[in-house]
Design a protein around this motif. Structure first.
Motif, PDB file in Angstrom:
ATOM      1  N   VAL A 350      36.040  27.170  36.009  1.00  0.00           N
ATOM      2  CA  VAL A 350      36.514  27.743  34.743  1.00  0.00           C
ATOM      3  C   VAL A 350      36.386  26.725  33.617  1.00  0.00           C
ATOM      4  N   ALA A 351      36.818  25.488  33.875  1.00  0.00           N
ATOM      5  CA  ALA A 351      36.718  24.446  32.857  1.00  0.00           C
ATOM      6  C   ALA A 351      35.262  24.200  32.479  1.00  0.00           C
ATOM      7  N   GLY A 352      34.365  24.152  33.467  1.00  0.00           N
ATOM      8  CA  GLY A 352      32.952  23.929  33.180  1.00  0.00           C
ATOM      9  C   GLY A 352      32.344  25.060  32.370  1.00  0.00           C
ATOM     10  N   GLU A 353      32.675  26.301  32.708  1.00  0.00           N
ATOM     11  CA  GLU A 353      32.157  27.451  31.970  1.00  0.00           C
ATOM     12  C   GLU A 353      32.658  27.458  30.535  1.00  0.00           C
ATOM     13  N   ALA A 354      33.976  27.158  30.372  1.00  0.00           N
ATOM     14  CA  ALA A 354      34.543  27.168  29.025  1.00  0.00           C
ATOM     15  C   ALA A 354      33.930  26.070  28.149  1.00  0.00           C
ATOM     16  N   LEU A 355      33.787  24.865  28.696  1.00  0.00           N
ATOM     17  CA  LEU A 355      33.200  23.773  27.925  1.00  0.00           C
ATOM     18  C   LEU A 355      31.738  24.063  27.572  1.00  0.00           C
ATOM     19  N   PHE A 356      31.019  24.707  28.481  1.00  0.00           N
ATOM     20  CA  PHE A 356      29.629  25.045  28.195  1.00  0.00           C
ATOM     21  C   PHE A 356      29.543  26.044  27.043  1.00  0.00           C
ATOM     22  N   ASN A 357      30.431  27.051  27.052  1.00  0.00           N
ATOM     23  CA  ASN A 357      30.436  28.025  25.953  1.00  0.00           C
ATOM     24  C   ASN A 357      30.769  27.359  24.627  1.00  0.00           C
ATOM     25  N   VAL A 358      31.737  26.416  24.657  1.00  0.00           N
ATOM     26  CA  VAL A 358      32.079  25.702  23.426  1.00  0.00           C
ATOM     27  C   VAL A 358      30.880  24.912  22.925  1.00  0.00           C
ATOM     28  N   SER A 359      30.198  24.225  23.833  1.00  0.00           N
ATOM     29  CA  SER A 359      29.074  23.370  23.443  1.00  0.00           C
ATOM     30  C   SER A 359      27.911  24.172  22.890  1.00  0.00           C
ATOM     31  N   ILE A 360      27.681  25.390  23.440  1.00  0.00           N
ATOM     32  CA  ILE A 360      26.494  26.156  23.065  1.00  0.00           C
ATOM     33  C   ILE A 360      26.778  27.109  21.914  1.00  0.00           C
ATOM     34  N   HIS A 361      27.908  27.805  21.931  1.00  0.00           N
ATOM     35  CA  HIS A 361      28.109  28.930  21.014  1.00  0.00           C
ATOM     36  C   HIS A 361      29.100  28.665  19.885  1.00  0.00           C
ATOM     37  N   ALA A 362      30.043  27.729  20.072  1.00  0.00           N
ATOM     38  CA  ALA A 362      31.157  27.644  19.123  1.00  0.00           C
ATOM     39  C   ALA A 362      30.884  26.761  17.923  1.00  0.00           C
ATOM     40  N   ARG A 363      29.788  25.991  17.916  1.00  0.00           N
ATOM     41  CA  ARG A 363      29.495  25.026  16.838  1.00  0.00           C
ATOM     42  C   ARG A 363      30.717  24.116  16.611  1.00  0.00           C
ATOM     43  N   ALA A 364      31.280  23.628  17.711  1.00  0.00           N
ATOM     44  CA  ALA A 364      32.474  22.787  17.657  1.00  0.00           C
ATOM     45  C   ALA A 364      32.092  21.324  17.801  1.00  0.00           C
ATOM     46  N   THR A 365      32.987  20.453  17.330  1.00  0.00           N
ATOM     47  CA  THR A 365      32.805  19.009  17.476  1.00  0.00           C
ATOM     48  C   THR A 365      33.826  18.399  18.430  1.00  0.00           C
ATOM     49  N   ARG A 366      34.961  19.105  18.634  1.00  0.00           N
ATOM     50  CA  ARG A 366      36.006  18.613  19.508  1.00  0.00           C
ATOM     51  C   ARG A 366      36.467  19.715  20.457  1.00  0.00           C
ATOM     52  N   ALA A 367      36.894  19.287  21.630  1.00  0.00           N
ATOM     53  CA  ALA A 367      37.467  20.204  22.614  1.00  0.00           C
ATOM     54  C   ALA A 367      38.571  19.462  23.365  1.00  0.00           C
ATOM     55  N   ALA A 368      39.508  20.207  23.898  1.00  0.00           N
ATOM     56  CA  ALA A 368      40.623  19.622  24.635  1.00  0.00           C
ATOM     57  C   ALA A 368      40.824  20.395  25.935  1.00  0.00           C
ATOM     58  N   VAL A 369      40.928  19.659  27.031  1.00  0.00           N
ATOM     59  CA  VAL A 369      41.189  20.254  28.344  1.00  0.00           C
ATOM     60  C   VAL A 369      42.576  19.790  28.781  1.00  0.00           C
ATOM     61  N   ARG A 370      43.460  20.733  29.051  1.00  0.00           N
ATOM     62  CA  ARG A 370      44.822  20.392  29.457  1.00  0.00           C
ATOM     63  C   ARG A 370      45.134  21.036  30.805  1.00  0.00           C
ATOM     64  N   LEU A 371      45.563  20.201  31.771  1.00  0.00           N
ATOM     65  CA  LEU A 371      45.941  20.670  33.109  1.00  0.00           C
ATOM     66  C   LEU A 371      47.405  20.313  33.320  1.00  0.00           C
ATOM     67  N   ARG A 372      48.234  21.335  33.560  1.00  0.00           N
ATOM     68  CA  ARG A 372      49.672  21.104  33.736  1.00  0.00           C
ATOM     69  C   ARG A 372      50.085  21.574  35.130  1.00  0.00           C
TER      70      ARG A 372
END
Length: 450
Positions: A350-372
Motif C-alpha cells: 500500500v505504501a509503495g503504491e501510494a508513493l508511486f501515485n504521488v510521484s507520477i500523478h500528484a506533481r508533489a515535492t514532499r510526502a509523509a509516511v506515518r506508521l502508528r
C-alpha cells in the motif's frame, strides 16, 4: 516341734518354670538356662546383623545360619526361597556346614540337604515340619511363605517348644531382611533409572532449545529474504512504470518541443524570442529524460541489502527509492511489534503504491509516511503536498470498483482491496500538507493458538 510340710512337685514346677520327672531340679534348670542363653545369643547376633543388611542380606542370613546351628548344635543349616517368591532376588539359597563356611552352589550341597532344597522350592505349607533328621521352619511375610529355614537334628537330641520359637524368630527375621534388601535394590534401580531419564530429558531439552534457536534464526533470514524480494519487486515495478509511461511522455514532449523550435526558427530566425524559450524547454525536457533514465537504471541495478528486517525498515527503503525527485519523510509511532508477514507485506505494498501515485500523478515535492502501532493493530497513512483532489480520487475508486472504464486508477482499488482482505479500512482525505492523504487501518494478528 512341728515337722515341715513336704514340698509339692507342682508348686516347685510353677516357681522354677521347669517340669521334670527327676528328683534333682538343678540339672534341668541348668539345661534350661543354657538354652535361654543360647537363644539370647542367637537373637543378639541377629540384631547386630540387621543394621548391616541394607545392600546385601547375606550377612544377616549368615548370622541366622550360625545362630540356628549354635542353638541346636546342628551340623547343617540352610536358608532357601520358594521358586515363586521374590523372583528378582539373585541369591535363592544359602547353606552353612560344619565348618561354618557359606555354600551357595547347589553342587556343593550334600545329598540330603539337596533333597531338602528341592522340597522347599515347591512347598507352600505354612506349618513347621519336624522329622528325625531335619527341622523346616517357614519364612513368612504378610501371611505369605517366602521359603524355609532348614536345620539338621543331631541324633537323640530333644527338641523343645522354645527351640521352635527361636527358629521361627530367626526365620522371620531373615524373611524381613531379604524383603527389605529387595525393596532397597528395587528403589536404587528405580532411582538410577529416574536419574538416567532426567539426564536424557535434560539433554533433549537442551537440544530442543538449540534447534529452536536455529529455527528462529532461519525464520529471521527467510523474513529478511522475503522483505528483500518484496522491496525488489516494488523497485522493479516502479522502474517498469517509469519506463512505460513517464519516460515515453518525456520523450514525446521533447520531440514536440523540438518540432516547435524548428518551426519557430523558420518563422523568426535563430534569434527569435520564442526560439530561445523553446530551446530552454527542450533542454529541460532532455534533463528530465536523463533523470528518469538514471532513476530507472538505479531501480534495476541497486543491490538489496540484508539490513531490512522490519516493516519500518521496509518503509524507509521505499522512501529512499523516490529520492531525489520526491522528499519522503517516514515517521514511526508506538512500540514496533511484528504484525506477521501477510500484514506487513500488504502495508508495504500500500505504501509503495501510494508513493508511486504521488510521484507520477500528484506533481508533489514532499510526502509523509506515518506508521502508528497500537494494541488493536496498526495504522498507515501516506500524505503529500501535491495537486490531487480527494473527492475526485474517491469517485474514481468507485468507478474502478464498479468496473467502470477508468482503468488509470486501478492502484486505488488494489490498496482498498488489500485493506479489506485484512479486515481493515481504507480512506481518502485531504492532507494537512495540502494534497491527498491515504489512510489504512488494519487489526493485529490473532493471538497464538487461537
Amino acid at each position: 516341734m512341728a515337722q515341715p510340710e513336704p514340698i509339692d512337685d507342682s508348686s516347685l514346677s510353677t516357681l522354677t518354670g521347669v517340669r521334670s520327672g527327676k528328683k534333682s531340679y538343678y540339672v534341668e534348670l541348668r539345661r534350661t538356662e543354657e538354652r535361654m542363653t543360647s537363644a539370647v545369643r542367637a537373637l543378639e547376633g541377629i540384631s547386630s546383623a540387621l543394621v548391616r543388611t541394607r545392600d546385601d542380606p547375606r550377612e544377616l542370613l549368615h548370622g541366622v545360619l550360625r545362630a540356628a546351628a549354635g542353638h541346636l548344635r546342628a551340623d547343617w543349616t540352610m536358608m532357601a526361597l520358594r521358586d515363586v517368591a521374590l523372583p528378582g532376588l539373585g541369591t535363592r539359597f544359602l547353606a552353612a556346614g560344619i565348618t561354618g563356611a557359606l555354600i551357595d552352589s547347589e553342587r556343593a550341597l550334600p545329598g540330603g540337604l539337596r533333597d531338602q532344597l528341592f522340597q522347599v522350592r515347591t512347598d507352600h505349607d505354612p506349618s513347621t515340619t519336624v522329622t528325625d533328621e531335619w527341622v523346616r521352619v517357614p519364612m513368612t511375610l504378610d501371611g505369605e511363605v517366602l521359603g524355609r529355614l532348614v536345620v539338621s537334628r543331631p541324633p537323640g537330641d530333644a527338641l523343645d517348644t522354645e527351640d521352635l520359637w527361636v527358629l521361627r524368630i530367626l526365620a522371620n527375621q531373615a524373611a524381613m531382611s531379604i524383603h527389605t534388601a529387595t525393596l532397597y535394590t528395587t528403589a536404587t534401580d528405580l532411582r538410577a533409572r529416574a536419574q538416567r531419564l532426567y539426564d536424557e530429558i535434560r539433554r533433549s531439552s537442551e537440544d530442543l532449545q538449540t534447534r529452536t534457536a536455529e529455527l528462529e534464526r532461519a525464520e529471521g533470514r527467510l523474513e529478511v529474504l522475503h522483505q528483500r524480494e518484496l522491496l525488489d519487486a516494488e523497485r522493479h515495478r516502479i522502474a517498469l512504470e517509469l519506463h512505460d509511461s513517464v519516460a515515453q511522455y518525456v520523450l514525446s514532449a521533447g520531440l514536440a518541443v523540438d518540432v516547435c523550435r524548428s518551426e519557430a526558427v523558420e518563422q523568426e530566425g535563430t534569434r527569435g524570442p520564442n526560439v530561445a524559450r523553446l530551446v530552454h524547454a527542450r533542454d529541460l525536457v532532455a534533463k528530465a529524460g536523463d533523470q528518469v533514465r538514471s532513476v530507472i537504471y538505479a531501480l534495476h541495478h541497486e543491490p538489496g541489502g540484508d539490513e531490512v528486517a522490519s516493516l519500518p525498515d521496509l518503509l524507509h527503503g521505499l522512501a529512499a527509492q523516490h529520492q531525489p525527485t520526491l522528499a519522503v519523510a517516514v515517521r514511526i509511532e508506538g512500540l514496533a511489534t511484528p504484525l506477521g508477514a501477510k500484514i506487513e507485506h500488504a502495508l508495504a505494498r500500500v505504501a509503495g503504491e501510494a508513493l508511486f501515485n504521488v510521484s507520477i500523478h500528484a506533481r508533489a515535492t514532499r510526502a509523509a509516511v506515518r506508521l502508528r502501532y497500537s494494541d488493536a493493530g496498526a495504522q498507515l497513512s501516506v500524505s503529500d503536498d501535491g495537486s490531487g483532489d480527494p473527492r475526485e480520487l474517491r469517485r474514481r475508486l468507485r468507478l474502478a470498483g464498479g468496473g467502470g472504464p477508468d482503468g488509470r486508477h486501478q492502484g486505488l482499488l488494489n490498496m482498498a482491496s488489500r485493506a479489506e482482505d485484512l479486515g481493515g479500512t481504507f480512506a481518502i482525505r485531504r492532507a494537512r500538507l495540502g494534497g491527498v492523504l491515504i489512510d489504512v487501518t488494519v487489526p493485529g494478528p490473532p493471538p497464538t493458538g487461537s
